[in-house]
Design an enzyme around this catalytic site. Structure first.
Site, PDB file in Angstrom:
ATOM      1  N   CYS A   9       0.847  -1.211   0.000  1.00  6.85           N
ATOM      2  CA  CYS A   9       0.000   0.000   0.000  1.00  6.85           C
ATOM      3  C   CYS A   9       0.874   1.249   0.000  1.00  6.85           C
ATOM      4  CB  CYS A   9      -0.913   0.020   1.225  1.00  6.85           C
ATOM      5  SG  CYS A   9      -2.365  -1.035   1.106  1.00  6.85           S
ATOM      6  N   ASP A  32      10.509  -6.847  -8.676  1.00  7.75           N
ATOM      7  CA  ASP A  32      10.626  -7.565  -7.408  1.00  7.75           C
ATOM      8  C   ASP A  32      12.020  -7.349  -6.812  1.00  7.75           C
ATOM      9  OD1 ASP A  32       8.952 -10.266  -6.190  1.00  7.75           O
ATOM     10  OD2 ASP A  32      11.029  -9.974  -5.543  1.00  7.75           O
ATOM     11  N   HIS A  48      -6.156  -1.890  -1.204  1.00 12.62           N
ATOM     12  CA  HIS A  48      -5.653  -3.053  -0.463  1.00 12.62           C
ATOM     13  C   HIS A  48      -6.637  -4.225  -0.511  1.00 12.62           C
ATOM     14  CE1 HIS A  48      -3.293  -5.222   2.493  1.00 12.62           C
ATOM     15  NE2 HIS A  48      -4.442  -5.605   3.027  1.00 12.62           N
ATOM     16  N   ASN A  87       0.521 -16.023  -5.650  1.00 11.49           N
ATOM     17  CA  ASN A  87       0.491 -16.797  -4.413  1.00 11.49           C
ATOM     18  C   ASN A  87      -0.674 -16.305  -3.572  1.00 11.49           C
ATOM     19  OD1 ASN A  87       2.790 -18.387  -4.952  1.00 11.49           O
ATOM     20  ND2 ASN A  87       4.116 -16.665  -4.425  1.00 11.49           N
ATOM     21  N   HIS A  98      -0.825  -8.544   0.326  1.00 11.31           N
ATOM     22  CA  HIS A  98      -1.479  -7.551  -0.551  1.00 11.31           C
ATOM     23  C   HIS A  98      -1.458  -8.176  -1.941  1.00 11.31           C
ATOM     24  CE1 HIS A  98      -2.112  -3.129  -1.821  1.00 11.31           C
ATOM     25  NE2 HIS A  98      -2.034  -3.805  -2.963  1.00 11.31           N
ATOM     26  N   HIS A 100      -0.962  -9.431  -5.420  1.00 13.33           N
ATOM     27  CA  HIS A 100       0.031  -9.059  -6.434  1.00 13.33           C
ATOM     28  C   HIS A 100       0.185 -10.176  -7.445  1.00 13.33           C
ATOM     29  CE1 HIS A 100       2.139 -10.829  -2.964  1.00 13.33           C
ATOM     30  NE2 HIS A 100       3.003 -11.358  -3.825  1.00 13.33           N
TER      31      HIS A 100
END
Ligand code: DGP
Length: 133
Positions: A9, A32, A48, A87, A98, A100
């Site tokens: 966030c 990443d 979120h 995941n 969060h 992704h």
């Protein structure tokens, strides 16, 4: 819909500076921290949601997935192909809570069936002895 304790966030809100691969009013994509492949970019909604099972509105999902090919083109992996990974929850070892999308590419990746998916996997015999299970 921001969680003030959530690191993604903070990235989405610009509170933690990042080098965006792509950004618009609803999503941001950034590389990443611990890349698994030459290209390893994360796409997140700025709102979120703990994961994809967290009552994410369909238009939000649509926008998020609509970003994938844009990111792939920006990163130069659209032609040769890429892998998406999301995941979700404990059994998937989701570490950042969060939502992704991992966009992975830049080289040939084995099919998931050929990889070590852990001792619970149906192909665990290839990688684990009975003592490990
Ligand atoms: P997952 O296991 O699906 O929750 O993956 C979370 C990924 O997020 C992991 O590959 C490392 C990455 N990551 C965690 N914190 C940060 C950060 O602060 N910045 C960036 N760029 N990546 C992060």
């Amino acid at each position: 819909m921001i969680d003030e304790n959530c690191i993604f966030c903070k990235i989405g809100a610009g509170e933690i500076p990042t080098n965006p691969v792509y950004e618009d009013d609803r999503v941001i994509a950034f590389d990443d921290l611990e890349p698994l492949m030459p290209v390893h970019t994360l796409i997140i909604p700025k709102n979120h949601y703990a994961n994809i099972g967290d009552n994410v509105p369909e238009d939000e999902l649509g926008h998020l997935f609509g970003t994938v090919q844009k990111v792939a083109e920006i990163k130069g992996i659209a032609k040769d192909g890429y892998r998406l990974l999301i995941n979700t929850g404990e059994n998937a070892s989701q570490s950042v809570k969060h939502l992704h999308i991992h966009v992975l590419g830049g080289g040939l990746m084995p099919r998931p069936n050929d990889q070590d998916w852990g001792s619970a996997a149906t192909n665990a015999d290839k990688f684990y002895s009975d003592e490990d299970k």
